[in-house]
Design an enzyme around this catalytic site. Structure first.
Site, PDB file in Angstrom:
ATOM      1  N   ARG A   1     -10.829  14.686  18.019  1.00 18.20           N
ATOM      2  CA  ARG A   1      -9.768  15.606  17.407  1.00 18.20           C
ATOM      3  C   ARG A   1      -8.450  15.322  17.921  1.00 18.20           C
ATOM      4  NH1 ARG A   1      -9.019  20.291  18.650  1.00 18.20           N
ATOM      5  NH2 ARG A   1     -11.139  21.207  18.787  1.00 18.20           N
TER       6      ARG A   1
ATOM      7  N   TYR B   1       6.291  15.228  -5.920  1.00 22.22           N
ATOM      8  CA  TYR B   1       5.020  15.254  -6.088  1.00 22.22           C
ATOM      9  C   TYR B   1       4.387  16.791  -6.149  1.00 22.22           C
ATOM     10  CZ  TYR B   1      -0.120  15.034  -5.564  1.00 22.22           C
ATOM     11  OH  TYR B   1      -1.398  15.294  -5.479  1.00 22.22           O
TER      12      TYR B   1
ATOM     13  N   ASP C   1      10.009  11.470   2.470  1.00 16.46           N
ATOM     14  CA  ASP C   1       8.522  11.001   1.964  1.00 16.46           C
ATOM     15  C   ASP C   1       8.818   9.576   1.325  1.00 16.46           C
ATOM     16  OD1 ASP C   1       6.172  10.315   0.514  1.00 16.46           O
ATOM     17  OD2 ASP C   1       5.851  12.390  -0.206  1.00 16.46           O
TER      18      ASP C   1
ATOM     19  N   LYS D   1      -1.786   5.547  -1.016  1.00 15.08           N
ATOM     20  CA  LYS D   1      -1.411   4.803  -1.976  1.00 15.08           C
ATOM     21  C   LYS D   1      -1.029   3.302  -1.449  1.00 15.08           C
ATOM     22  CE  LYS D   1      -1.175   8.699  -4.035  1.00 15.08           C
ATOM     23  NZ  LYS D   1      -1.339   9.745  -3.097  1.00 15.08           N
TER      24      LYS D   1
END
Ligand code: P1T
Length: 387
Positions: A52, A104, A176, A201
């Site tokens: 982690r 978004y 972003d 993406k």
């Protein structure tokens, strides 16, 4: 050959953060499927204690994106939204986040449906006119959040002009960079403090992985974001990191084709008698064209448009007639996709907010892939001829 930060984009895309595995010589970064690591004595290990906190495949990806974005640290998350979530966790109750109003739908939902409950205040304004920012900034503003180009209206926001407000107000500017990608736009160079990607993406590029990335160039921000990554635990698995590392190796080649194909389609659409409006920043008629030409290397592979009459039924009918473009959420893969933002990617934004921001029920969004442009135009042409 130089692999340092002065190397060209393609060289960094292929090599940054990666070198042959010292134990075997494996040229590709191994996928370290391990949750834990042997320690010589308690606390005495080779930099890896638990996956982690650190994983070598993730480290390679983080170093790679940091080099490409010209930042100092990359921090990887389980999805783009997990990266957004980590950034907003920098805030505390009473802090304000000012965001552009075209973004978004999932980001809007996270802001308004989750974080607003914790006392963080969100303000959405039209930042394609940067002067609007002055009216809402205050000493409470801790983050300004922009997408440029924005999803789905392809608005362009002047990053340098927004960053200039930092002389007067103490906020961090988040960009972003999902639509532009690090190949077309370098937000940190333009004055941003935090760059964020849905690597799902273009960076992944093949619609086979969900992952988020953040890049910063200030050590204080890096430390806090690494703390959140480990403390909250929304990390990507090593296989997903490998897939994005592999995708990034061809990012520059793919982006050139996405941009070239989008250019041909945007010009075709603009001259079609049934088309009302085309949103693509490469068109000289686009309001943000000049700024896009300054802050981006090219204009990207995303196009939105509307059909004359502005009826939702026409948009739906057009989408149902396409053959090569697949109707689907997401974007940025090698294959072309089409979508209806009002009912798909942006359905979580209340209709009246959407309409106020200019997102109509008749808007169609295209993620232009890297197929042959002639075939894509032909597909759009036959679909338009049937409505
Ligand atoms: O899907 P995920 O990897 O969690 O990323 C969220 C996200 C963040 N920012 C932008 C600009 C995005 O476009 C997305 C995800 N967008 C879609 C799924 C879409 O079809 O628009």
């Amino acid at each position: 050959m130089t692999k340092d930060k002065s190397a060209g984009f393609g060289t960094l895309a292929v090599h940054a953060g990666q070198s042959p595995d010292p134990s075997t010589g494996a040229v590709m970064t191994p996928v370290y499927f391990t949750s834990t690591y042997a320690q010589h004595a308690p606390g005495d290990h080779q930099g890896y204690a638990y996956s982690r906190t650190h994983n070598p495949t993730r480290t390679a990806l983080q170093d790679n994106i940091a080099a490409l974005e010209k930042g100092t640290k990359g921090i990887a998350f389980a999805s783009g939204l997990a990266a957004v979530d980590a950034i907003v966790r920098l805030l505390k109750p009473g802090d304000e986040l000012v965001s552009s109003n075209d973004l978004y739908g999932g980001t809007y939902r996270l802001f308004t449906k989750l974080f607003a409950h914790y006392g963080i205040v969100f303000k959405f304004i039209d930042l394609s006119n940067t002067a609007n920012l002055e009216e809402v900034l205050s000493e409470k503003t801790k983050l300004v959040w922009i997408e440029t180009p924005s999803n789905p209206l392809l608005q362009i926001i002047d990053v340098k002009a927004i960053a200039a407000f930092k002389l007067k107000y103490a906020f961090e500017l988040v960009v972003d960079n999902t639509f532009a990608t690090t190949y077309l736009q370098k937000p940190l160079d333009l004055g941003a403090d935090i760059v964020m990607h849905s690597a799902t993406k273009y960076l992944g590029g093949h619609s086979d992985v969900v992952l988020g990335l953040i890049v910063v160039n200030k050590e204080s921000l890096a430390e806090r974001l690494f703390f959140i990554q480990n403390a909250a635990g929304a990390i990507p698995g090593p296989m997903d990191c490998f897939l994005v590392l592999r995708g990034i190796k061809t990012l520059h080649l793919r982006m050139r084709q996405h941009c070239e194909n989008a250019k041909q389609i945007a010009h075709y659409l603009q001259s079609h008698p049934k088309v009302e409006k085309v949103y693509w920043p490469g068109l000289s008629s686009h309001r943000g064209h000049g700024i896009a030409a300054e802050q981006m290397k090219d204009f990207g592979g995303m196009i939105s448009f509307s059909i004359k009459g502005n009826k939702e039924s026409q948009a739906r009918s057009f989408l149902s007639k396409l053959n090569l473009f697949t109707l689907a959420e997401s974007l940025g893969g090698v294959e072309s996709l089409c979508g209806h933002p009002a009912s798909m990617t942006h359905a979580s934004i209340p209709r009246e907010e959407r309409i106020k921001a200019g997102l109509s029920d008749s808007l169609i969004r295209l993620s232009v892939g890297i197929e042959d442009a002639d075939d894509l135009v032909e597909d759009i042409d036959q679909a338009l001829s049937k409505i």
